[in-house]
Design an enzyme around this catalytic site. Sequence first.
Site, PDB file in Angstrom:
ATOM      1  CG  HIS A   1       6.975  37.125 -47.421  1.00 50.62           C
ATOM      2  ND1 HIS A   1       8.237  36.675 -47.735  1.00 50.62           N
ATOM      3  CD2 HIS A   1       6.473  37.675 -48.547  1.00 50.62           C
ATOM      4  CE1 HIS A   1       8.494  36.962 -49.002  1.00 50.62           C
ATOM      5  NE2 HIS A   1       7.447  37.577 -49.511  1.00 50.62           N
TER       6      HIS A   1
ATOM      7  NE  ARG B   1       0.024   2.703 -33.574  1.00 49.15           N
ATOM      8  CZ  ARG B   1       0.146   2.486 -34.881  1.00 49.15           C
ATOM      9  NH1 ARG B   1      -0.628   1.603 -35.473  1.00 49.15           N
ATOM     10  NH2 ARG B   1       1.020   3.157 -35.594  1.00 49.15           N
TER      11      ARG B   1
ATOM     12  NE  ARG C   1      -4.226  -0.073 -29.809  1.00 52.80           N
ATOM     13  CZ  ARG C   1      -3.156  -0.560 -30.422  1.00 52.80           C
ATOM     14  NH1 ARG C   1      -3.229  -1.678 -31.128  1.00 52.80           N
ATOM     15  NH2 ARG C   1      -2.002   0.084 -30.347  1.00 52.80           N
TER      16      ARG C   1
ATOM     17  CD  GLU D   1      -4.635  -6.976 -28.837  1.00 53.80           C
ATOM     18  OE1 GLU D   1      -3.684  -6.590 -29.516  1.00 53.80           O
ATOM     19  OE2 GLU D   1      -5.257  -6.237 -28.054  1.00 53.80           O
TER      20      GLU D   1
ATOM     21  N   GLY E   1      -5.830  -7.943 -34.489  1.00 51.31           N
ATOM     22  CA  GLY E   1      -4.451  -7.463 -34.391  1.00 51.31           C
ATOM     23  C   GLY E   1      -3.531  -8.621 -34.736  1.00 51.31           C
ATOM     24  CB  SER E   2      -2.413  -9.933 -38.007  1.00 51.09           C
ATOM     25  OG  SER E   2      -1.754  -8.789 -38.479  1.00 51.09           O
ATOM     26  CG  ASN E   3       2.132  -7.300 -36.001  1.00 50.86           C
ATOM     27  OD1 ASN E   3       2.362  -8.048 -36.941  1.00 50.86           O
ATOM     28  ND2 ASN E   3       2.337  -6.002 -36.065  1.00 50.86           N
ATOM     29  CG  ASP E   4      -0.055  -8.147 -29.625  1.00 56.35           C
ATOM     30  OD1 ASP E   4       1.166  -8.146 -29.863  1.00 56.35           O
ATOM     31  OD2 ASP E   4      -0.595  -7.351 -28.838  1.00 56.35           O
TER      32      ASP E   4
ATOM     33  CB  CYS F   1      -5.908  -2.710 -37.484  1.00 57.17           C
ATOM     34  SG  CYS F   1      -5.822  -3.445 -35.843  1.00 57.17           S
TER      35      CYS F   1
END
Length: 793
Positions: free
Chosen positions: A420, A510, A578, A680, A701-704, A751
């Site tokens: 409810h 992930r 991944r 990456e 994976g642009s960061n790594d 990504c």
Amino acid sequence: MAGENEQVIWFEHLRRTDVARVGGKNASLGEMIQDLTPKGIAVPAGFATTAEAYWHYVDANGIRDKIAALIGDWQQGKAGLAETGAAIRKLFLRGEWPDDLAAAIQIAYAALSRRMDVDEIAVAVRSSATAEDLADASFAGQQESFLNIRGKRALLDACRRCYASLFTDRAISYRQTKGFEHLKVALSIGVQQMVRSDRAGSGVMFSIDTETGFNKIVLINAAWGLGENVVQGAVDPDEYQVFKPFLDSHALSPIIARKCGTKAKKMILGSLEEPTRNVPTSRSERISFVLDDQAILRLARWASLIEAHYGCPMDIEWARDGESGNLFIVQARPETVQSTQRAGILKSYKVRHRGRTLVEGLAIGDAVASGRVCMIETADDIDRFIDGSILVTATTDPDWVPIMKRAAAIVTDHGGRTSHAAIVSRELGLPAVVGTGKATLLLHTGAEVTVSCAEGDQGFVYEGLAEYEAETLDVNDLPATRTQVMLNLANPGTALRWWRLPADGVGLARMEFVISNAIRIHPMALVHFDRLKDRAAKDQIAVLTQGYEDKSDYFVDNLARGLARIAAVVHPNPAIVRLSDFKTNEYAGLLGGAEFEPKEENPMLGFRGASRYYSPRYREGFALECRAIRKLRNEIGFTNVVVMVPFCRSVAEAEKVLQVMAENGLKRGDDGLEIYVMCEIPSNVILAGDFARHFDGFSIGSNDLTQLTLGVDRDAGDLADLFDEQDPAVKWMISHVITEAGKAGAKIGICGQAPSDYPDFAAFLVECGINSISVTPDSFVAVKRRVAEAERR
């Protein structure tokens, strides 16, 4: 349509067009018996009294004018609601049955008993107002139902109490709010074969996700015993979610979520003096699921059939007979909240700064609210509620609606998504956290708190007044783009809220988020549970894996279902999952993990990604990941899932990983399986052509890639100015691999965060010819527009 002057009509002679005569509930029961029992849906037999019968009772007792006068005094402020309701109910309860109406009800009851081959059958006596279960007004719980009624005298008494319940305080208030005239609403009574769910279980299901409106989900709540506890929110029920598009295939089991509720008590049948009563559940009942997979799927198929027949999302009550084991549908009405939401408009909340978590439970809605706690323990204390406060209580029922309307948010100890408190909170547009277990113990009146339902399935009550912001996203009229714009999703609990975004798929799901949040146990600790030395971890694992004879199955089931909820959002578009990419220090933080992980000086460049999958140190754990993906694709049905290998340093390593995957039933190309690789590491760019021979696609994976190209730790504060995804060297790497992937005929996407943060970067990717850009959901609308603009240029 039923005859014009009948006072009692069997369900099988009713249609949904008979709402004016027998109310929404009874008209719907008749509709299902006529049209859906031939399709295999079981509905208990019974009959209904008509609106004509109600008015006959009213006029035979001369109370129509008295009701009008009492309502008039209340509307003019001459009397209070409680005083008015009590006076009207007394008129009904003191009334006498007209001889012809009493005889009609008793004759039908005797005939129902003969049908069931019982002297005096136990029945459920249920109210069905002629303004009830409508598409724009649910009237949920406004009138009374009475269970386990046996015998003609008891039946007439229950019917009289049903009539009186048309004028409960809550029903009067609700009609007034919705604009219904009190003397133009009649009450029909449904008398229905009692399903012996006291010896089994019962509950509620929706053919739509109640929190997000996702229309491909059936949500089922279940508890032991009679269903009133689930409806009232008096117990914390089991919860199951089923993906509707796969239900046509009996080879699949598309159950994408299963949660075992505490189910501390159950309602059972009692005596003539006390027809029902609550008793504590056994420990076995508390830790066991009410429904097995076969029953879950049968109910979900029934929900889909009912929805298709009515042409709208439905709110359905079900019960299981403990003597025969058969399932029944005992009520179906239109869902009245999510199905009426404006299409294309999403409101997203973010909590920026918050205090410590005080309690948590199920999130109802997706909003955030702050305020002071006002704890109300019983309905007798409702007058103490302070407008605009956070209502905290054990549970709610329809008597609480008047103060729920005045609350900023609601927090309860008990209840599930179909309780409810949950249903009314949705109707009122209030955030609510239900089933906390201990809110009334830990929160106190006057305390400043923030109620957050914006962080997924779980709702949180934070200490203090948190900072939060709301953003409205309009996905109407978004431009079409050649470049696919996809979503980065990690949390299964928040994934469903983004289903309205016109995304081309999930570019990154992930796996490690699901492992760390939904599973919490190191896979090797499950494979080698018996040899664990950490006693405390072993005890925790034993509790989490209750019900699993093979503890590895706990990992496989929960990982597969967590990923299924992400894949469901974009089906049939691809969802790229991944494989696990924890670093060793992160793996060691999982339960039992410390015994299986080496200590490394630089985990970022250590034993991570592809190198783990073929290593004797983790190979058995990786086999569980592969089993989960197989279950996800082959048993649940999400063949749109693409698998992606992270941190693959060399072509030789790629060959080893693909071999191990094939040994574990994930062979590239089988059943349409595609396998991607993360790009990456500079070696992925330099040897892109060689990697393309082993994989179907790349995801940058642009960061790594940035930190390894520039030699900069992205977390090093002193070097923050040097970490730049738009550095010429990084952009050369990205441009080069896009070109090489194109030459090899491999798909390629990105990504990383850069397209979300920098408009020019999205334009650069489009110019390079990238196939897809995957972004966070809150960036989707802006990036989609940027991509369209870049394509036009």
